[in-house]
Design a protein around this motif. Structure first.
Motif, PDB file in Angstrom:
ATOM      1  N   LYS A   1      -8.531  12.470  17.179  1.00 43.63           N
ATOM      2  CA  LYS A   1      -7.523  11.429  17.301  1.00 43.63           C
ATOM      3  C   LYS A   1      -6.660  11.359  16.042  1.00 43.63           C
ATOM      4  O   LYS A   1      -7.104  11.673  14.931  1.00 43.63           O
ATOM      5  N   ASP A   2      -5.420  10.911  16.219  1.00 43.28           N
ATOM      6  CA  ASP A   2      -4.568  10.627  15.064  1.00 43.28           C
ATOM      7  C   ASP A   2      -5.112   9.411  14.322  1.00 43.28           C
ATOM      8  O   ASP A   2      -5.573   8.436  14.942  1.00 43.28           O
ATOM      9  N   ILE A   3      -5.029   9.444  13.003  1.00 41.25           N
ATOM     10  CA  ILE A   3      -5.453   8.309  12.191  1.00 41.25           C
ATOM     11  C   ILE A   3      -4.424   7.190  12.336  1.00 41.25           C
ATOM     12  O   ILE A   3      -3.215   7.455  12.367  1.00 41.25           O
ATOM     13  N   PRO A   4      -4.853   5.928  12.468  1.00 42.72           N
ATOM     14  CA  PRO A   4      -3.878   4.836  12.580  1.00 42.72           C
ATOM     15  C   PRO A   4      -2.988   4.731  11.345  1.00 42.72           C
ATOM     16  O   PRO A   4      -3.333   5.201  10.253  1.00 42.72           O
ATOM     17  N   ALA A   5      -1.840   4.086  11.540  1.00 38.19           N
ATOM     18  CA  ALA A   5      -0.867   3.845  10.468  1.00 38.19           C
ATOM     19  C   ALA A   5      -0.402   5.140   9.821  1.00 38.19           C
ATOM     20  O   ALA A   5      -0.218   5.216   8.608  1.00 38.19           O
ATOM     21  N   ALA A   6      -0.210   6.177  10.671  1.00 37.64           N
ATOM     22  CA  ALA A   6       0.181   7.491  10.165  1.00 37.64           C
ATOM     23  C   ALA A   6       1.383   8.011  10.953  1.00 37.64           C
ATOM     24  O   ALA A   6       1.243   8.831  11.861  1.00 37.64           O
TER      25      ALA A   6
ATOM     26  N   GLN B   1      10.032  13.807   5.730  1.00 36.68           N
ATOM     27  CA  GLN B   1       8.788  14.520   5.942  1.00 36.68           C
ATOM     28  C   GLN B   1       8.379  14.462   7.414  1.00 36.68           C
ATOM     29  O   GLN B   1       8.711  13.524   8.145  1.00 36.68           O
ATOM     30  N   TYR B   2       7.654  15.499   7.823  1.00 41.62           N
ATOM     31  CA  TYR B   2       6.911  15.509   9.074  1.00 41.62           C
ATOM     32  C   TYR B   2       5.456  15.736   8.703  1.00 41.62           C
ATOM     33  O   TYR B   2       5.141  16.665   7.941  1.00 41.62           O
ATOM     34  N   ALA B   3       4.549  14.921   9.240  1.00 39.54           N
ATOM     35  CA  ALA B   3       3.141  15.035   8.868  1.00 39.54           C
ATOM     36  C   ALA B   3       2.246  14.653  10.043  1.00 39.54           C
ATOM     37  O   ALA B   3       2.630  13.847  10.896  1.00 39.54           O
ATOM     38  N   ARG B   4       1.049  15.233  10.083  1.00 36.54           N
ATOM     39  CA  ARG B   4       0.004  14.857  11.026  1.00 36.54           C
ATOM     40  C   ARG B   4      -1.236  14.497  10.228  1.00 36.54           C
ATOM     41  O   ARG B   4      -1.646  15.218   9.310  1.00 36.54           O
ATOM     42  N   HIS B   5      -1.851  13.381  10.583  1.00 37.15           N
ATOM     43  CA  HIS B   5      -3.077  12.921   9.943  1.00 37.15           C
ATOM     44  C   HIS B   5      -4.100  12.701  11.052  1.00 37.15           C
ATOM     45  O   HIS B   5      -3.933  11.809  11.895  1.00 37.15           O
ATOM     46  N   VAL B   6      -5.158  13.511  11.056  1.00 33.95           N
ATOM     47  CA  VAL B   6      -6.069  13.578  12.198  1.00 33.95           C
ATOM     48  C   VAL B   6      -7.515  13.437  11.725  1.00 33.95           C
ATOM     49  O   VAL B   6      -7.894  13.947  10.661  1.00 33.95           O
ATOM     50  N   TYR B   7      -8.322  12.732  12.538  1.00 32.95           N
ATOM     51  CA  TYR B   7      -9.765  12.719  12.320  1.00 32.95           C
ATOM     52  C   TYR B   7     -10.359  14.038  12.806  1.00 32.95           C
ATOM     53  O   TYR B   7     -10.232  14.398  13.976  1.00 32.95           O
ATOM     54  N   ARG B   8     -11.028  14.780  11.952  1.00 30.14           N
ATOM     55  CA  ARG B   8     -11.821  15.921  12.398  1.00 30.14           C
ATOM     56  C   ARG B   8     -13.211  15.459  12.833  1.00 30.14           C
ATOM     57  O   ARG B   8     -13.777  15.996  13.784  1.00 30.14           O
ATOM     58  N   GLU B   9     -13.734  14.486  12.114  1.00 24.34           N
ATOM     59  CA  GLU B   9     -14.964  13.809  12.497  1.00 24.34           C
ATOM     60  C   GLU B   9     -14.820  12.345  12.117  1.00 24.34           C
ATOM     61  O   GLU B   9     -14.387  12.029  11.010  1.00 24.34           O
TER      62      GLU B   9
ATOM     63  N   ASN C   1       0.862  -1.173   0.000  1.00 21.30           N
ATOM     64  CA  ASN C   1       0.000   0.000   0.000  1.00 21.30           C
ATOM     65  C   ASN C   1       0.902   1.226   0.000  1.00 21.30           C
ATOM     66  O   ASN C   1       2.130   1.095  -0.053  1.00 21.30           O
ATOM     67  N   LEU C   2       0.313   2.421   0.051  1.00 24.27           N
ATOM     68  CA  LEU C   2       1.100   3.616  -0.226  1.00 24.27           C
ATOM     69  C   LEU C   2       0.712   4.728   0.730  1.00 24.27           C
ATOM     70  O   LEU C   2      -0.421   4.788   1.223  1.00 24.27           O
ATOM     71  N   SER C   3       1.677   5.607   1.007  1.00 25.33           N
ATOM     72  CA  SER C   3       1.438   6.802   1.816  1.00 25.33           C
ATOM     73  C   SER C   3       2.011   8.007   1.088  1.00 25.33           C
ATOM     74  O   SER C   3       3.228   8.151   0.978  1.00 25.33           O
ATOM     75  N   ILE C   4       1.126   8.857   0.557  1.00 24.22           N
ATOM     76  CA  ILE C   4       1.493  10.155  -0.007  1.00 24.22           C
ATOM     77  C   ILE C   4       0.453  11.148   0.500  1.00 24.22           C
ATOM     78  O   ILE C   4      -0.707  11.116   0.102  1.00 24.22           O
ATOM     79  N   ARG C   5       0.855  11.993   1.437  1.00 21.09           N
ATOM     80  CA  ARG C   5      -0.046  12.953   2.071  1.00 21.09           C
ATOM     81  C   ARG C   5      -1.297  12.272   2.632  1.00 21.09           C
ATOM     82  O   ARG C   5      -2.361  12.893   2.752  1.00 21.09           O
ATOM     83  N   GLN C   6      -1.168  11.014   2.957  1.00 16.83           N
ATOM     84  CA  GLN C   6      -2.193  10.187   3.568  1.00 16.83           C
ATOM     85  C   GLN C   6      -1.483   9.189   4.476  1.00 16.83           C
ATOM     86  O   GLN C   6      -0.279   8.971   4.354  1.00 16.83           O
ATOM     87  N   PRO C   7      -2.213   8.532   5.390  1.00 16.88           N
ATOM     88  CA  PRO C   7      -1.603   7.426   6.134  1.00 16.88           C
ATOM     89  C   PRO C   7      -1.231   6.282   5.195  1.00 16.88           C
ATOM     90  O   PRO C   7      -1.524   6.322   3.991  1.00 16.88           O
TER      91      PRO C   7
END
Length: 701
Positions: A581-586, A561-569, A91-97
């Motif tokens: 919360k932070d999104i898993p696998a991120a 890179q430094y990145a944050r991937h967060v659930y807003r809802e 699988n892949l992570s580009i500006r996503q988990p």
């Protein structure tokens, strides 16, 4: 036509073969000073002047790395990480988990390798890398150019053009962990016609993992014919076949004590993919460039997958097979015209892709002592349907130079995606919905600027939007079809490319990407769920690339890179709410650093370290994967057309997981052996290889 000499005309045509791949070998007389990319604007553009965030893996990097997995070179691009799920699965992570979701567009010469609606996160195992001379990655939404799913990014493989003279090469390699591979290629031109064929065959036998055999074959043929000095007819055929075991993941105890163990004995994935395209591209009028590509796909994927096996008792389990086939016929075309400082591109796409899916239930015998699944019996047919997938699109892209150093650009695309669903079974909660039609229409805008701020300082920025329509599985899996709409993603980014010192190149970008109406598998009551547009996410980060030639002998490359991937809802059930919360696998931190040394022009030694930071395995942010650091050592020697090389991957023999996940919900006791899964990474592995390349001048090169 023009008073320019033939070689200059052909060079200018090659420089704008936007969706048609790299510069053909006929223009080799011209020295290319700048790295060129075509994916950012459908037009050949110096990488240093690309108006959006884009990275490139060139032919030189591929040759130096000698990857057996595409992620080994993609990870050299800042902000990109490809998870190795074994035997080219990923699988892949580009500006996503690290995600399995349909948020990327995979292309070959600008044409998507799969149709909309049936995304496969593993689809790059259908690529034949020896057929390519580079990989270009647009980071962030690219739907204004490439349509649906181009949200996290678009990954484009450009096929290599035929050589001007006869060349051929052959290579072989093997590893300490059962990997064997042979590569071969042949290329030549005869007047205005050139042909290149390249491919490989790989197999994996006994290795560190109990159940992980594989056979893979890939081949690409490209035929170029110049109809005139300014018009190229190009045809490409790519075929790949993969037959692999699926060892699956492990629970916490087995991952820690015996990472080479597998519970599987019969799980499999068998893929056969054929793509063919033919295109015309060239300068048909003054200041203009036209391109049209007709393409065909034929794909079949049979699986008895490990991820669809579920324990139903101490010595029993259920599972199912999936058999998915599709064919596609499509036409993509555009015309670009320049009037002074204004450049306008307009184009469109039309595609039809009949898709058949069949699933069969299995009853499985499980050994409670070893945890192994021993045998299975075929049961009832669970799914049997056809979907006629359609995609029509029109797009426009404009670029205007306000002053010599300041430009503005904008793009707009309209896509209509249609699903004509026919259920061959009686509709039910398990067999799926009644036969029907669904369609989705989306508009994707983009606007930005470019600025030559100073000598060797280029700044760009802007806003772009992408979209992902609901997949076939989300729409028609149950008796009642949910009322879904496309998820949308809005991005603001600012980037700069500059060279502060001689031999130093820096590429930096900062972004914020917000997702709306993302699909959530909502549990209405235990055992009953449905997809809903109930998710909102935020993805923001900084990406940094550094390329530093310290001297003729020493060089270093950094991609971080430094990145944050967060659930807003995110509320997947009436009692769960993971907003904030932070999104898993991120992981927040990720990067690759390579230091290379060339004591002589024909010897290269490189030490590479790859880092993947800590991340949460569960939505409640309770179960943590600590992250890992790996070291790889590569060396090669070249002489008179011969190359010998050796590699040691995971040099320190680190114990790590390629990906880890948990079903724990943050309530009650946590049990790693029933709730956590780990896909173990390979131990220290040694590779050796030898190759010979003939350069067409009577000697090896």
């Amino acid at each position: 036509m023009s008073n320019l000499p033939t070689w200059a005309l052909r060079t200018s045509v090659c420089a704008v073969l936007a969706t048609l791949g790299p510069q053909p070998a006929f223009a080799n007389e011209v020295t290319q000073l700048d790295e060129i990319v075509v994916t950012a604007t459908r037009e050949a553009t110096p990488l240093a002047k690309a108006p959006i965030s884009i990275g490139k893996v060139n032919e030189k990097t591929i040759a130096e790395t000698k990857p057996t997995f595409i992620g080994q070179v993609l990870d050299k691009i800042p902000g990109v990480h490809m998870t190795d799920l074994g035997n080219e699965q990923h699988n892949l992570s580009i500006r996503q988990p690290m995600t399995y979701s349909a948020v990327y567009q995979y292309l070959e010469d600008g044409v998507p390798i799969r149709p909309v609606g049936i995304f496969n996160h593993n689809a790059l195992y259908e690529i034949n890398l020896p057929g390519s001379d580079g990989i270009e990655v647009v980071k962030g939404p690219a739907s204004s150019l490439y349509g649906s799913n181009a949200v996290g990014g678009a990954v484009n493989f450009t096929t290599a053009a035929p050589s001007a003279e006869l060349t051929w090469n052959v290579a072989g390699q093997l590893s300490s962990e059962g990997y064997r591979r042979v590569d071969a290629g042949l290329s030549n031109s005869w007047g205005d016609t050139g042909l290149r064929i390249a491919g490989y065959s790989a197999t994996r036998g006994e290795s560190w993992q109990d159940y992980n055999a594989m056979d893979k074959t890939g081949v690409t043929a490209r035929l170029d014919h110049w109809l005139s000095d300014a018009l190229l007819w190009k045809s490409v055929l790519t075929y790949s076949k993969l037959d692999t075991d699926m060892p699956g993941s492990l629970n916490e105890s087995d991952y820690n004590a015996r990472p080479g163990y597998s519970y599987q004995t019969f799980t499999t994935r068998q893929v056969e993919a054929l793509r063919a395209s033919t295109s015309l591209a060239g300068e048909l009028n003054a200041g203009g460039f036209s391109s049209a590509t007709l393409y065909y796909r034929d794909n079949s994927t049979y699986q008895l997958p490990s991820y669809l096996i579920f324990n139903t008792g101490p010595n029993s389990a259920s599972g199912r097979t999936t058999d998915n086939t599709f064919t596609s016929l499509g036409l993509s075309a555009f015309h670009r015209q320049q009037w002074g400082d204004l450049k306008l591109t307009v184009g469109g796409l039309i595609e039809a892709s009949p898709n058949d899916q069949r699933e069969t239930n299995l009853s499985i015998v499980r050994d409670p002592k070893t945890g192994k699944y021993l045998s299975y019996k075929t049961g009832s047919v669970r799914r049997d349907y056809r979907v006629d997938l359609g995609n029509q699109a029109v797009f426009a892209d404009a670029n205007y130079q306000i002053t010599r150093g300041l430009g503005v650009n904008g793009a707009l695309r309209y896509d209509r995606v249609s699903y004509d669903f026919t259920n061959h079974l009686t509709p039910s909660a398990t067999t799926g919905a009644a036969s029907q039609k669904q369609s989705f229409a989306d508009v994707s805008p983009k606007i930005g600027f470019t600025w030559d701020a100073a000598k060797n300082v280029f700044v760009y920025g802007g806003y772009s939007q992408g979209f992902t329509p609901p997949e076939v599985g989300a729409l028609f899996s149950s008796a009642s079809v949910p009322n879904l709409q496309s998820a949308s993603f809005d991005q603001f980014e600012l980037g700069a490319r500059f060279s502060p010192l001689a031999g130093v190149k820096i590429d930096a970008a900062i972004y914020r990407l917000d997702g709306e109406d993302e699909l959530v598998n909502y549990s209405i009551v235990p055992g009953k769920s449905e997809p809903r547009n109930a998710g909102k996410t935020r993805h923001e980060g900084i990406e940094l690339g550094l390329d530093w030639a310290l001297s003729n002998q020493w060089s270093t490359k950094l991609a971080g890179q430094y990145a944050r991937h967060v659930y807003r809802e995110y509320r997947p059930s009436p009692v769960e709410n993971y907003a904030g919360k932070d999104i898993p696998a991120a992981p927040q931190w990720q990067g690759t650093l390579e230091i290379a040394y060339k004591p002589l022009t024909n010897i290269r030694i490189a030490l590479e370290t790859t880092y993947l930071g800590q991340y949460w395995m569960d939505n409640s942010n309770t179960v943590e994967y600590k992250g890992h650091t790996l070291f790889n050592l590569r060396g090669e020697y070249q002489q008179h057309g011969w190359t010998v090389w050796a590699q040691a991957l995971n040099l320190s023999n680190a114990h790590y997981a390629d990906i880890a996940a948990s079903s724990y919900k943050g309530v009650g006791a946590h049990n790693g052996d029933t709730q956590d899964t780990y896909s173990p990474g390979a131990p220290r592995s040694f590779f050796v290889g030898i190759a010979y390349a003939f350069d067409g001048k009577g000697a090896g090169r």
